[in-house]
Every structure is written in C-alpha cells, then in structure tokens.
Design an enzyme around this catalytic site. Structure first.
Site, short mmCIF file in Angstrom:
data_model
loop_
_atom_site.label_atom_id
_atom_site.label_comp_id
_atom_site.label_asym_id
_atom_site.label_seq_id
_atom_site.Cartn_x
_atom_site.Cartn_y
_atom_site.Cartn_z
N HIS A 70 44.08 7.95 37.93
CA HIS A 70 43.63 9.36 37.92
C HIS A 70 42.26 9.48 38.60
CE1 HIS A 70 46.07 9.81 33.97
NE2 HIS A 70 46.70 10.52 34.88
N LYS A 79 54.90 13.78 22.77
CA LYS A 79 55.35 12.72 21.87
C LYS A 79 54.44 11.51 22.08
CE LYS A 79 59.61 13.01 23.34
NZ LYS A 79 60.88 12.45 23.74
N ARG A 116 52.60 8.52 42.96
CA ARG A 116 52.66 7.06 42.94
C ARG A 116 53.89 6.51 43.63
NH1 ARG A 116 51.91 7.28 36.65
NH2 ARG A 116 52.99 9.19 37.24
N SER A 132 49.63 6.41 32.16
CA SER A 132 49.07 6.49 30.81
C SER A 132 50.06 5.91 29.80
CB SER A 132 48.74 7.94 30.46
OG SER A 132 47.80 8.45 31.36
P1 ADP Z 1 51.49 14.70 33.42
O1 ADP Z 1 51.96 14.49 32.02
O2 ADP Z 1 51.23 16.14 33.78
O3 ADP Z 1 52.26 13.97 34.49
P2 ADP Z 1 49.47 12.67 33.70
O4 ADP Z 1 48.17 12.63 32.96
O5 ADP Z 1 50.44 11.60 33.41
O6 ADP Z 1 50.03 14.10 33.39
O7 ADP Z 1 49.19 12.73 35.25
C1 ADP Z 1 48.45 13.74 35.87
C2 ADP Z 1 48.59 13.63 37.37
O8 ADP Z 1 48.06 12.39 37.83
C3 ADP Z 1 50.03 13.65 37.88
O9 ADP Z 1 50.07 14.31 39.11
C4 ADP Z 1 50.37 12.19 38.06
O10 ADP Z 1 51.38 12.01 39.03
C5 ADP Z 1 49.02 11.68 38.57
N1 ADP Z 1 48.84 10.25 38.34
C6 ADP Z 1 49.00 9.57 37.19
N2 ADP Z 1 48.75 8.25 37.35
C7 ADP Z 1 48.42 8.09 38.67
C8 ADP Z 1 48.08 6.97 39.48
N3 ADP Z 1 48.06 5.74 39.00
N4 ADP Z 1 47.82 7.21 40.80
C9 ADP Z 1 47.90 8.46 41.29
N5 ADP Z 1 48.22 9.55 40.59
C10 ADP Z 1 48.48 9.38 39.30
#
Ligand code: ADP
Length: 166
Positions: free
Chosen positions: A21, A45, A96, A133
C-alpha cells in the site's frame, strides 16, 4: 493551459497497511496535488485491527515520513459518495495481478458509470506483488516474520496484539 487541481482518494480496508500500500501511496503522491487515504468502515470478516487503530497507524506513517500532501480519514458507505463529499476527482487503486484487474475493472467501470469519477491504477513494485493484508493477518497469527512486508509501527502493534491474545 491551466493545470487542474487533482485531489485523489485511496480507498481500502488497510487491515493493516502494508509496504505494498505504502509503495502505491508514495508513487501516487507524486501524481496528485492531494491524496486522502480513506479507510473503509464497512464490516469485514476476520477483522484484525479496529478502524481507529488502522487510521492511527497510517497517521503515524504520514507524520514520520513527512508526507505533506497526504492525509488519512475513515469513511462508511459508498466510496463514490465519499469521493463526492471530499470533491475528489480521482480514485486511486493498486494492482498486483491479473486477478486484481478483473475485480478492479468492474469496480472502476461501475463507479464511473454512476458518477463519472475516474479511477487511476498504479502497478505494484515487483517485491510487493504477493503482499496482501489477508496474508499478513494469517502469517501474523502463526508468528511469522513480517519485517519486509509491513512498516515498523505496524509490526510493533501486531506484536502487542498477539501477546495480549496469548
Ligand atoms: P480492499 O478491501 O478495498 O481491496 P485493501 O486494503 O486490501 O482494500 O487494498 C486497497 C487497495 O490497495 C486496492 O486497490 C488493492 O488492490 C491495493 N493493494 C493492496 N495490496 C497491494 C500491493 N501489495 N501492491 C499494490 N497494491 C496493493
């Protein structure tokens, strides 16, 4: 030609924020005048951290790294409505893999159809292509070393969390 002010939001669950992120945030920061990291308050969840903890950890990073055009907030409800309330003209998302593309494509098309807002994607750096995450939560529960994948303040909070649970 006058330059348009671009305020972007980067919405997500950020449970917790990862180096993947952060990589997207740092590169997005160079493209937009203002970037708001928007922590979604939708019920999820297997939640690990409370919304407030997630916001606090991100705020600590913004301060430590002196990211002046970046801020963090939490929001409930529809992302497009939140974007409109902030007068944001861009939604930022990270990609990703091709699996991400499929889902993100649908989401971006729907958001644009509903409100006209554009989504801009930033491709992850190779070293974070497998960081999510969800994976962090799983590895953390098993006591694995996450030092390369999450910021130091997140590591510290995770340690505290897990020692309390034992
Ligand atoms: P959501 O539940 O909305 O997907 P996340 O917190 O999992 O929320 O992710 C937020 C954003 O960050 C999304 O666009 C996701 O694709 C991107 N993201 C998550 N991990 C990575 C990563 N390792 N590299 C690039 N983008 C990422």
């Amino acid at each position: 030609m006058s330059k348009k002010y671009v305020r972007a939001i980067f919405p997500g669950s950020f449970d917790p924020i990862t180096n993947g992120h952060l990589d997207v945030i740092k590169r997005g920061m160079n493209l937009f005048d203002e970037l708001i990291i928007a922590v979604g308050r939708s019920p999820v969840k297997n939640q690990l951290f409370s919304f407030q903890d997630r916001v606090d950890m991100i705020a600590e990073i913004i301060e430590k790294e002196k990211m002046q055009s970046v801020s963090v907030e939490s929001f409930a409800g529809l992302t497009v409505e939140y974007a409109a309330s902030k007068q944001a003209n861009v939604i930022l998302r990270g990609l990703r893999s091709l699996t991400d593309v499929q889902y993100e494509f649908q989401l971006a098309m729907t958001n644009r159809a509903v409100t006209g807002i554009e989504t801009i994607f930033i491709l992850t750096s190779e070293q974070y292509g497998f960081t999510s995450s969800t994976l962090i939560r799983e590895v953390a529960n098993l006591g694995g070393d996450l030092s390369k994948l999450i910021p130091i303040n997140v590591q510290e909070r995770l340690k505290k969390r897990l020692s309390k649970e034992k």
